[in-house]
Design an enzyme around this catalytic site. Structure first.
Site, PDB file in Angstrom:
ATOM      1  N   MET A 281       0.714  24.405  42.061  1.00 50.53           N
ATOM      2  CA  MET A 281       1.375  23.210  41.545  1.00 50.53           C
ATOM      3  C   MET A 281       2.446  23.554  40.515  1.00 50.53           C
ATOM      4  O   MET A 281       2.994  22.655  39.875  1.00 50.53           O
ATOM      5  CB  MET A 281       0.355  22.236  40.937  1.00 50.53           C
ATOM      6  N   LYS A 282       2.735  24.840  40.353  1.00 50.86           N
ATOM      7  CA  LYS A 282       3.796  25.248  39.433  1.00 50.86           C
ATOM      8  C   LYS A 282       5.158  24.956  40.058  1.00 50.86           C
ATOM      9  O   LYS A 282       5.281  24.887  41.284  1.00 50.86           O
ATOM     10  CB  LYS A 282       3.631  26.728  39.087  1.00 50.86           C
ATOM     11  N   GLU A 369       3.235  26.514  27.264  1.00 51.79           N
ATOM     12  CA  GLU A 369       3.726  27.677  26.521  1.00 51.79           C
ATOM     13  C   GLU A 369       5.141  27.489  25.956  1.00 51.79           C
ATOM     14  O   GLU A 369       6.030  28.313  26.161  1.00 51.79           O
ATOM     15  CB  GLU A 369       3.662  28.927  27.402  1.00 51.79           C
ATOM     16  N   GLU A 487      -8.321  27.694  30.662  1.00 45.58           N
ATOM     17  CA  GLU A 487      -8.144  28.894  31.493  1.00 45.58           C
ATOM     18  C   GLU A 487      -9.037  30.024  30.979  1.00 45.58           C
ATOM     19  O   GLU A 487      -8.590  31.135  30.728  1.00 45.58           O
ATOM     20  CB  GLU A 487      -6.675  29.344  31.490  1.00 45.58           C
ATOM     21  N   TRP A 537     -11.086  30.497  34.796  1.00 42.68           N
ATOM     22  CA  TRP A 537      -9.871  30.834  35.549  1.00 42.68           C
ATOM     23  C   TRP A 537     -10.196  31.775  36.724  1.00 42.68           C
ATOM     24  O   TRP A 537      -9.798  32.928  36.770  1.00 42.68           O
ATOM     25  CB  TRP A 537      -8.819  31.435  34.632  1.00 42.68           C
TER      26      TRP A 537
END
Length: 741
Positions: A281-282, A369, A487, A537
């Site tokens: 889904m990135k 991030e 994660e 993760w």
């Protein structure tokens, strides 16, 4: 060539003995003997190991007080404002504060910072030969009870861990030795020592004589049959039914895709209730070409989740990494960049948004991030780190963050919206910057529902008190937001001078304890209404990204071994859930039929005749699921359940089912009823509910009272829903049979 010469003296000795026993030296002539020369074969001297080229390893080329030694030495007395120390070259008599010669390094810690690596000395960019085993050593002395962490790492900015020794000092000089296996592609390593520890405050630590060399190839170690501690946990999600216990997996053609791996499916369906899309889904996967979206793999994952009563945490709308090349090179002014970003968010969120309150994708990492370790925005270029780049910040500015969250909320009003980042679990500077952003969002009406702690950590680092303190900071935000560990994995092969080739039972129990401590701390710190959940993760160790980051290695960071058996770590997770989650005992129920609400999927329900049945979460009379009946070619076709032994002779039952036509605009109003087919001495078809006419648009209840009059032994019994109209498809939910007392 060196030669060792030996002379044969045996003949000389014999002649001498003869003379002594009877010969006269004056009249006996001793013949001249030719003594042969014997040459020993070549004996090569053992080769010294090839040394690593550490310039000025003994610090002898420096002068007292120097803070920038000759060679690739770096002294970092402070890497954050809250830390303070002095690191310098000192001069001393050999054996006192130097191990050899007259120079050494002295470290004195004054104040600790939050960063456990904030105070260090390092030898940077040491040339090595890839694919070789190295041994490095240093002599150190510190007051008894002081300590330091000694590392071999790959160069900045990766800082990949090759070896780590955590040593408590004794007050005497002691040699610290680390062994590391380098990858073929490696050409440089760094040696680093960290001192940010409470026990070191205002005490001197000395270091001297750094050296290293290549080892002979180490033969492969035979892995013993290890007996691990027992794992009895049967289901994590059963221990915490209202708590998100997630796992990251992909779908599609990936080697670790959940779709084609029945063993992984079994683990997921037994232990987890939420999935995270690992990579699929990135942005680079969902929009590889501008304006062209690819949903096949992510749809496959969402559909699998839906069919198995799992939810999905979406990952991720906006990230500086793993974005398509066209995004990296996008041309346009600030307004064009904003439009491009918002369009991506809107298209993706809208695609996964479902009607009503039964979404499968229930939450999203909106931005990932966006901050550097110093708390500044990534892309603000406040560091020399090559990772300090972000096309979003560089082309839009900090405004891209609130704009992203507003776009996400507009596209999906029901989803929880998270900010996600790494090292928040220990880095106070970074976490404080994120909290400041959240407070700013609240003050300006920007929607945000939670903060995600990635938590890619190493065994016992960070310590539990640090984890608790950082979780608490987010818990204390007002208005309240959720806290999610997004994660989690625990790197294991990172301590001790020699990397482990297999997971020892002792090491596995350490991991079990650390997982227990993490889950327990989360549940004790985060109130129930702020718990976003904990996601692991990956499923089995060999699928972990850590097996290849920062280079090929052997790791055991997850809850399951490669043969799909549970590790002690799973028991640690389960033990914390059992202690901290209160599962209320349901009130006694008179309901006799199991899974009549389809919340456990289609378990025990079957298609009848030519009909097909599918689990649906887009429609439900109650709960999350219903069954859709399609493709009927006979009136008796439909959905059925084996109910042999359910009914008792001369007992009366209330029987009910809810049905709804699949087409809300249908002009056909079929008659539908609930029927029992029972086999005993004959086959009988018994009407459990009266025939009910069902019109389009609403759920309609089929309801009746049934007294069981059959006294002979039944060989089969099937409860089913049927209709006189073959052209309509319909949903079924909340099928119920209760005894009338």
């Amino acid at each position: 060539m060196k030669r060792s010469i030996f002379r044969n003296t045996g003949l000389v000795t014999l002649v001498s003995l003869l003379v002594a026993c009877g010969g006269n030296k004056s009249d006996t002539q001793i013949p001249e003997v030719q003594i042969p020369e014997v040459v020993a074969p070549d004996t090569p001297e053992p080769e010294a190991p090839i040394a690593a080229e550490i310039v000025n390893g003994g610090l002898e080329e420096d002068t007292a007080g120097q803070t920038t030694p000759v060679g690739n030495w770096v002294f970092r007395p402070v890497q954050e404002l809250s830390a303070s120390s002095t690191i310098k070259v000192i001069e001393s008599k050999e054996g006192i504060n130097t191990y050899k010669g007259t120079k050494a390094v002295e470290v004195i810690v004054s104040e600790l910072g939050d960063n456990p690596w904030g105070i260090e000395i390092a030898y940077e960019d040491l040339p090595i030969t890839g694919g070789k085993n190295y041994e490095f050593s240093v002599w150190t002395k510190g007051e008894e009870g002081t300590s330091a962490d000694f590392w071999i790492q790959t160069p900045a900015p990766d800082y990949g861990q090759l070896s780590l020794v955590k040593e408590t000092l004794t007050g005497e000089w002691q040699k610290i030795t680390l062994t590391a296996a380098t990858a073929e592609a490696d050409s440089l390593v760094r040696l680093a020592i960290h001192f940010s520890k409470e026990e070191n405050i205002n005490k001197s630590i000395y270091l001297d004589e750094f050296s290293g060399f290549i080892l002979d190839d180490v033969p492969a170690q035979e892995i013993p049959d290890v007996q691990y501690s027992e794992v009895t946990a049967q289901s994590l999600k059963a221990l915490a039914p209202n708590f998100n216990i997630g796992v990251a997996v992909p779908a599609g053609g990936f080697g670790n895709s959940v779709i084609d791996r029945p063993e992984i499916k079994t683990i997921i369906e037994q232990h987890f209730n939420q999935l995270s899309a690992e990579n699929i889904m990135k942005p680079t996967y969902l929009q590889p070409t501008q304006g062209e979206f690819f949903y096949d793999d992510s749809d496959e994952l969402v559909n699998y989740a839906k069919d198995n009563s799992l939810t999905v945490h979406g990952h991720v709308f906006v990230w500086h990494s793993q974005i398509a090349p066209w995004m990296q090179s996008f041309q346009g002014d600030k307004a064009a960049w904003i439009t491009m970003m918002e369009n991506h968010i809107t298209q993706v969120a809208t695609h996964f948004e479902e009607e009503g309150n039964n979404d499968t994708v229930v939450s999203w990492d909106v931005v990932n991030e966006a901050f550097m370790e110093n708390g500044k925005y990534r892309g603000e270029k406040t560091t020399d780190d090559s990772a300090d780049e972000s096309v979003w910040f560089e082309n839009i500015g900090a405004e891209f963050l609130p704009l992203a969250y507003k776009a996400a909320r507009a596209a999906d009003p029901d989803a929880d919206l998270y900010y996600n980042d790494y090292n928040l679990i220990w880095n106070a500077d970074k976490l404080d910057a994120v909290i400041s952003m959240v407070n700013d969002f609240h003050n300006n009406g920007v929607p945000i529902d939670g903060i995600g702690f990635q938590s890619h950590i190493s065994l016992n680092s960070p310590d539990i008190s640090t984890i608790q303190a950082h979780l608490q900071k987010v818990v204390d935000i007002r208005p309240k937001i959720k806290v999610k560990i997004t994660e989690l994995d625990v790197r294991m092969n990172n301590e001790g001078g020699i990397p482990l080739t297999y997971l020892t039972s002792e090491r596995a129990d350490e991991q079990k304890q650390y997982y227990y401590d993490i889950v327990k701390t989360y549940l004790e710190t985060v109130p129930e209404d702020q718990r976003g959940g904990i996601t692991i993760w990956g499923v089995i160790d060999e699928d972990s990204w850590l097996q290849n980051w920062p280079e090929p290695t052997t790791e055991w960071p997850l809850l399951f071994f490669n043969d799909f058996t549970a590790k002690p770590a799973l028991q640690g997770f389960a033990n914390a859930l059992k202690e901290l989650i209160e599962v209320g005992q349901p009130a006694p129920s008179s309901e006799l039929l199991t899974n009549g609400d389809f919340e456990a999927g289609l378990d025990s329900w079957q298609a009848r005749g030519s009909a097909s049945i599918t689990l649906e979460s887009t429609q439900a009379h109650s709960g999350n699921n219903s069954a859709l009946v399609q493709g009927r070619t006979e009136t008796w076709n439909g959905i059925q359940k084996d109910v042999k032994g359910l009914f008792t002779a001369d007992k009366t039952y209330n029987v009910s089912a809810w049905v709804k036509l699949s087409d809300d605009t249908s002009t056909v109003s079929p008659d539908i009823k609930l029927t029992l087919q029972i086999e005993h001495t004959s086959t009988e078809y018994l009407e459990l509910t009266p025939v009910t006419t069902v019109a389009a648009g609403d759920w309609v209840q089929l309801s009746g009272t049934y007294t069981h009059s059959i006294t002979t032994q039944e060989s089969a019994a099937l409860l089913y829903v049927e209709s006189n109209e073959l052209t309509v498809d319909f949903y079924v939910d909340d099928v119920s049979v209760t005894l009338v007392e």
